[in-house]
Each structure stands twice: as structure tokens, then as C-alpha cells.
Design an enzyme around this catalytic site. Structure first.
Site, PDB file in Angstrom:
ATOM      1  N   LYS A   1      -2.761  -6.168 -12.914  1.00 14.56           N
ATOM      2  CA  LYS A   1      -1.354  -6.038 -12.531  1.00 14.56           C
ATOM      3  C   LYS A   1      -0.661  -7.364 -12.791  1.00 14.56           C
ATOM      4  CE  LYS A   1       1.744  -4.865  -8.710  1.00 14.56           C
ATOM      5  NZ  LYS A   1       1.842  -4.445  -7.291  1.00 14.56           N
TER       6      LYS A   1
ATOM      7  N   ARG B   1      12.228  -2.937  -6.826  1.00 16.09           N
ATOM      8  CA  ARG B   1      12.642  -3.703  -5.647  1.00 16.09           C
ATOM      9  C   ARG B   1      13.745  -2.967  -4.896  1.00 16.09           C
ATOM     10  NH1 ARG B   1      10.869  -8.921  -7.579  1.00 16.09           N
ATOM     11  NH2 ARG B   1       8.736  -8.447  -8.232  1.00 16.09           N
TER      12      ARG B   1
ATOM     13  N   ARG C   1       5.741 -13.537  -7.126  1.00 15.19           N
ATOM     14  CA  ARG C   1       4.354 -13.198  -6.806  1.00 15.19           C
ATOM     15  C   ARG C   1       3.378 -13.755  -7.844  1.00 15.19           C
ATOM     16  NH1 ARG C   1       6.692  -7.374  -5.460  1.00 15.19           N
ATOM     17  NH2 ARG C   1       7.124  -7.675  -3.236  1.00 15.19           N
TER      18      ARG C   1
ATOM     19  N   GLU D   1     -10.537  -9.342 -14.344  1.00 14.54           N
ATOM     20  CA  GLU D   1     -10.193  -8.766 -13.042  1.00 14.54           C
ATOM     21  C   GLU D   1     -10.684  -7.325 -12.939  1.00 14.54           C
ATOM     22  OE1 GLU D   1      -8.746  -9.836 -10.305  1.00 14.54           O
ATOM     23  OE2 GLU D   1      -7.541 -11.600 -10.763  1.00 14.54           O
TER      24      GLU D   1
ATOM     25  N   LYS E   1      -1.047  -2.379 -15.187  1.00 14.42           N
ATOM     26  CA  LYS E   1       0.366  -2.248 -14.796  1.00 14.42           C
ATOM     27  C   LYS E   1       1.095  -3.530 -15.140  1.00 14.42           C
ATOM     28  CE  LYS E   1       3.265  -1.495 -10.703  1.00 14.42           C
ATOM     29  NZ  LYS E   1       3.286  -1.304  -9.234  1.00 14.42           N
TER      30      LYS E   1
ATOM     31  N   SER F   1       9.094   0.936 -13.164  1.00 10.81           N
ATOM     32  CA  SER F   1      10.514   1.235 -12.980  1.00 10.81           C
ATOM     33  C   SER F   1      11.383   0.689 -14.105  1.00 10.81           C
ATOM     34  CB  SER F   1      10.977   0.667 -11.643  1.00 10.81           C
ATOM     35  OG  SER F   1      10.762  -0.738 -11.581  1.00 10.81           O
TER      36      SER F   1
ATOM     37  N   TYR G   1       7.605   8.190 -13.541  1.00 11.93           N
ATOM     38  CA  TYR G   1       8.673   8.843 -12.795  1.00 11.93           C
ATOM     39  C   TYR G   1       9.163  10.109 -13.503  1.00 11.93           C
ATOM     40  CZ  TYR G   1       8.467   4.440 -10.328  1.00 11.93           C
ATOM     41  OH  TYR G   1       8.011   3.360  -9.614  1.00 11.93           O
TER      42      TYR G   1
END
Length: 327
Positions: A196, A206, A217, A233, A248, A274, A313
Site C-alpha cells: 500500500k 478522505r 502517512r 512487504e 493499492k 478513489s 467503486y
């Protein structure tokens, strides 16, 4: 000059031949719909994601029925609480919005699709980070693991069949797996958001979760420059017991996705985030691209790169298109 003997165009001459020679197909069961559920009875449109809303529990019930009728594989739930605090206590409250919504949707739909839940603190903390903060303002990895472990048991107790570990804390898969097994939830599956990235494409999300984040982040999500780190990872999460791993965002990280798919012995998923959704919708609204073709091509590309399933989505809309074509 002699005529060419090898003519690859032969397999492109008719729709029937192109369909027969197609290497990758998308099926509704390979699609997962992310859903946002808020407290209260109001359904709120998300301005930066046209067509996507913050559901009430009742509207989420109706939406999950439509999703099951379309034949998609599952829904991934995100909670949008009214009240947030430093440690995200609403995430482990049995009466918190995410746990309430999970019970409602499982009750509504049963096993017709997989009800999944996002396991992360960012929606529930007043500072918007994915973990507990230390006194110096840094995210405290190990203190956060304790909260994730409690969240895992709360979500499994509410009926979630698959927990989406999206916080990118070191050791999160091992901690959650241990807590689930100790609580008797050996059959609850773990989806690790393994690769990610700290991406600009999360912007509209957000708004979707009413994020209170200040700062960024980048100390826990991956540097967009790093392909090998994403693979590393992923291997760590597999070694810790992840049942599924995730890349992602999807569209700008197809190289990472392809490499992860080549090395992973467990299913590999990808999240079309998004910002990817918003860009296509915005361009289509201007008449600059063919919306349906762009949607279909974007998800086909993610599958072609190696994703076994795609969070998008457009899951229900695309599934209905696919069902119409087959009919």
C-alpha cells in the site's frame, strides 16, 4: 515483396473471433464493492466521487441486496462515525457504526456475497492517522497492534468474514491472526494490504470517510518509487499468515502487481482507488473519453496484470454490464 504468412490480425477480424481469442475476462464474482456507512439516517453524496455515497445502515442494506443480485464477490465496509478520539475507541465498540453495519448486512445477505471490513483506525481517530500516536506525535507501531488485535475480534464477532488490514503497521498480520485464533475465529480470513503506497490518488477517499488527517502517512505507507519494497512487504505478510494480499493503488502500480502476482502462493487482489475512479468520471463528464470503455479497460488492465479480484467503486455497474452481455 511477398505477402506475410504470419498475420496476427486474422484473430481480430470479427467480434466472435476476438471474443474467442481473448486472454483475460472479467467476471462479476471477481469484483468487490467498497461501501461507506455513516451514523444516522441520512444518505450523503460524496462530491469528489460522483455516484458514490455515504450510506445509512438502511440504505446499505438495500445496496448490498443489489450487489448480491448483480453477482459480485463481496463488499468492503468502511465506517464513518460521528465521534472520534485519540485511540479510535469507536472501532472496537460493539455499537460503533462499522460493527453495527456489519451485523446488519450479514443479517440481510447471509452468504450471498462476502461481507468484509476495513481494519484500520484512521476513520475512528481524531488525528486521522492509522494508528495510536506516541507522545512525540509519531505513530506507535506496537501500541497500534494492540488496537488492531481488539478490532479484529470485534469485527469477527460482528460477522465479518474477511478482515482488510490496511494500516501498514509492521507485524499486523501476525498480531491479528494470533488474536483471532485465540478468540476462536480460526476461520475468519485475513486480507493484507501488503503493498500500500503513500499515494496522491487517495484524495477523494478522505472526503468519503470525513478524514481529519493532518500531515501525511509516509512513515508507514510505501514510497511510490519502491517496487522491490512492495514485494518484500508482501512476502512478510504471506509468512505471517495472510490469506490474501493486496496492491493499492492499482492502476499506477501494475508493475508491482504483476511482480507480486508472479511470486505469491495466495490470491492477489488490487484496489482501484478513489482518485482513479474520480479521474475517469471527471473526464467522462467532460465528454473527453468514452466512460464505459474506460471503466472496462481500466479493470481489465488490473486483471491482466495479475489481480485475482479487484476492489472498485464500479463493481455493481460493471457486473450488470457483464451480465447483460452474457444474456
Amino acid at each position: 515483396m511477398s505477402n506475410p504468412v504470419i498475420r496476427p490480425r486474422r484473430l481480430r477480424t470479427t467480434p466472435a473471433l476476438r471474443r474467442l481469442a481473448s486472454e483475460i475476462r472479467v467476471h462479476p464474482a471477481e469484483l468487490v464493492l467498497p461501501m461507506f456507512v455513516r451514523e444516522g439516517n441520512e444518505v450523503m453524496p460524496i462530491q469528489s466521487m460522483p455516484g458514490v455515497v455515504q450510506h445509512s445502515v438502511d440504505s446499505a442494506r438495500r445496496a448490498v441486496v443489489a450487489a448480491a443480485e448483480a453477482g459480485i464477490g463481496g463488499v468492503m465496509l468502511f465506517g464513518v462515525p460521528d465521534v472520534r478520539d485519540a485511540t479510535g475507541t469507536g472501532a472496537t465498540d460493539p455499537n460503533g457504526i462499522l460493527n453495527v453495519a456489519t451485523r446488519a448486512l450479514v443479517d440481510e445477505i447471509g452468504d450471498a456475497l462476502v461481507v468484509q471490513t476495513d481494519l484500520c483506525l484512521d476513520e475512528f481517530t481524531d488525528h486521522g492517522h492509522c494508528g495510536v500516536l506516541a507522545t512525540d506525535g509519531r505513530v506507535d507501531n506496537d501500541a497500534t497492534l494492540l488496537r488492531y488485535s481488539d478490532m479484529a475480534v470485534a469485527q469477527a464477532s460482528s460477522g465479518s468474514a474477511l478482515l482488510g488490514l490496511s494500516g501498514m503497521m509492521d507485524g499486523q498480520v501476525a498480531a491479528v491472526r494470533s488474536s483471532l485464533d485465540a478468540a476462536g475465529f480460526e476461520d475468519t480470513a485475513v486480507l493484507a494490504y501488503s503493498a500500500k503506497y503513500a499515494s496522491a490518488y487517495y484524495g477523494p477517499f478522505r472526503e468519503a470517510v470525513a478524514s481529519t488527517l493532518v500531515g501525511n502517512r509516509r512513515t508507514y505507507q510505501l514510497d511510490p518509487a519502491n517496487r522491490r519494497e512492495g514485494v518484500r512487504e508482501t512476502q512478510i505478510d504471506i509468512d505471517e499468515g495472510a490469506d490474501i494480499v493486496m496492491v493499492k493503488p492499482a492502476g499506477s502500480y501494475l508493475d508491482v502487481l504483476a511482480e507480486v502476482a508472479a511470486m505469491s502462493p495466495v490470491p492477489v487482489w488490487a484496489y482501484q482507488v478513489s482518485g482513479e475512479y474520480a479521474m475517469i468520471e471527471a473526464a467522462a463528464a467532460q465528454g473527453w473519453i468514452d466512460r464505459r470503455r474506460a471503466v472496462e479497460e481500466s479493470i481489465l488492465s488490473i486483471r491482466r496484470a495479475g489481480a485475482d479480484a479487484v476492489l472498485t467503486y464500479w463493481a455493481v455497474e460493471l457486473a450488470n454490464w457483464l451480465n447483460e452481455e452474457r444474456a
